[in-house]
Design a protein around this motif. Structure first.
Motif, PDB file in Angstrom:
ATOM      1  N   GLY A  26      31.706  59.495 120.477  1.00 23.46           N
ATOM      2  CA  GLY A  26      32.563  60.279 118.910  1.00 23.46           C
ATOM      3  C   GLY A  26      33.078  58.383 118.216  1.00 23.46           C
ATOM      4  N   LYS A  27      32.530  57.614 118.558  1.00 25.89           N
ATOM      5  CA  LYS A  27      32.689  56.228 118.189  1.00 25.89           C
ATOM      6  C   LYS A  27      31.556  55.982 118.304  1.00 25.89           C
ATOM      7  CE  LYS A  27      35.535  54.554 122.137  1.00 25.89           C
ATOM      8  NZ  LYS A  27      35.483  53.427 122.426  1.00 25.89           N
ATOM      9  N   PRO A  28      31.851  55.087 115.949  1.00 23.78           N
ATOM     10  CA  PRO A  28      31.057  54.280 115.256  1.00 23.78           C
ATOM     11  C   PRO A  28      30.866  53.136 115.689  1.00 23.78           C
ATOM     12  CG  PRO A  28      33.049  54.644 114.320  1.00 23.78           C
ATOM     13  CD  PRO A  28      33.061  54.729 115.808  1.00 23.78           C
ATOM     14  N   THR A  29      29.445  52.889 116.199  1.00 24.49           N
ATOM     15  CA  THR A  29      29.222  52.048 117.019  1.00 24.49           C
ATOM     16  C   THR A  29      27.944  50.905 116.729  1.00 24.49           C
ATOM     17  OG1 THR A  29      27.637  51.447 118.736  1.00 24.49           O
ATOM     18  CG2 THR A  29      26.954  54.059 118.262  1.00 24.49           C
ATOM     19  N   ARG A  30      27.158  49.930 116.663  1.00 27.26           N
ATOM     20  CA  ARG A  30      26.757  49.762 116.206  1.00 27.26           C
ATOM     21  C   ARG A  30      24.836  49.957 117.560  1.00 27.26           C
ATOM     22  NH1 ARG A  30      29.846  44.881 117.174  1.00 27.26           N
ATOM     23  NH2 ARG A  30      28.404  44.086 119.018  1.00 27.26           N
ATOM     24  N   ILE A  31      24.127  49.410 117.582  1.00 21.85           N
ATOM     25  CA  ILE A  31      23.131  50.113 117.866  1.00 21.85           C
ATOM     26  C   ILE A  31      21.897  49.195 118.942  1.00 21.85           C
ATOM     27  CG2 ILE A  31      20.611  51.094 117.963  1.00 21.85           C
ATOM     28  CD1 ILE A  31      21.621  52.031 115.222  1.00 21.85           C
ATOM     29  N   ALA A  32      22.000  49.787 119.896  1.00 22.61           N
ATOM     30  CA  ALA A  32      21.161  48.152 120.658  1.00 22.61           C
ATOM     31  C   ALA A  32      19.739  49.270 120.915  1.00 22.61           C
ATOM     32  CB  ALA A  32      22.578  47.957 122.261  1.00 22.61           C
TER      33      ALA A  32
END
Length: 149
Positions: A116-122
């Motif tokens: 549920g956290k805003p995240t960068r994508i790997a």
């Protein structure tokens, strides 16, 4: 002369897709969450750099339309529209329409479906038998991101 490897490269995985939940980073709707309604990919026009009247960036880019966010109001007049099969013209209703406008992809951040956290994508590669697939992975929890459409 450069030598290319014989190993085939896996296709590029898009960062943000239709159905993803995103949070808006900047603008009047900053901090709000919504679902991506559609992704717009614009190619750079060769004459875009020269034209003074072109809107947007000359480099093209990717924008997203988020459901219910970045709303613009459009005032429309009632008009008659001629139907091809009907002899009687139809009336198009007038009023104030609310339309979701595109946002540059740099102004939104993907929200992980697991934590549920805003995240960068790997990106990670998964080998299934003879096929190699690239998938999107959350930087916080490490889980694979799936689209809930």
């Amino acid at each position: 002369m450069a030598v290319r490897s014989a190993q085939p490269r896996s296709p590029k995985v898009p960062e943000i897709r239709k159905g993803d939940t995103v949070v808006i980073l900047a603008g009047k709707d900053a901090g709000k969450r919504g679902t991506v309604d559609r992704v717009i990919r614009r190619m750079a026009a060769p004459s875009a750099a020269r034209s003074v009247f072109r809107r947007g960036s000359a480099a093209g880019g990717v924008s997203v339309v988020v459901e219910g966010l970045n709303i613009a109001k459009r005032h429309t007049k009632p008009r008659q529209t001629a139907g091809t099969s009907d002899r009687i013209p139809k009336m198009q209703q007038g009023g104030i329409m609310e339309i979701a406008q595109p946002l540059p992809v740099s102004r939104v951040m993907l929200v992980c479906t697991n934590c549920g956290k805003p995240t960068r994508i790997a990106h990670a590669t998964i080998e299934t038998g003879d096929r190699v697939r690239r998938v999107r992975v959350c930087r916080h929890c490490g889980e694979q991101l799936e689209v809930r459409a």
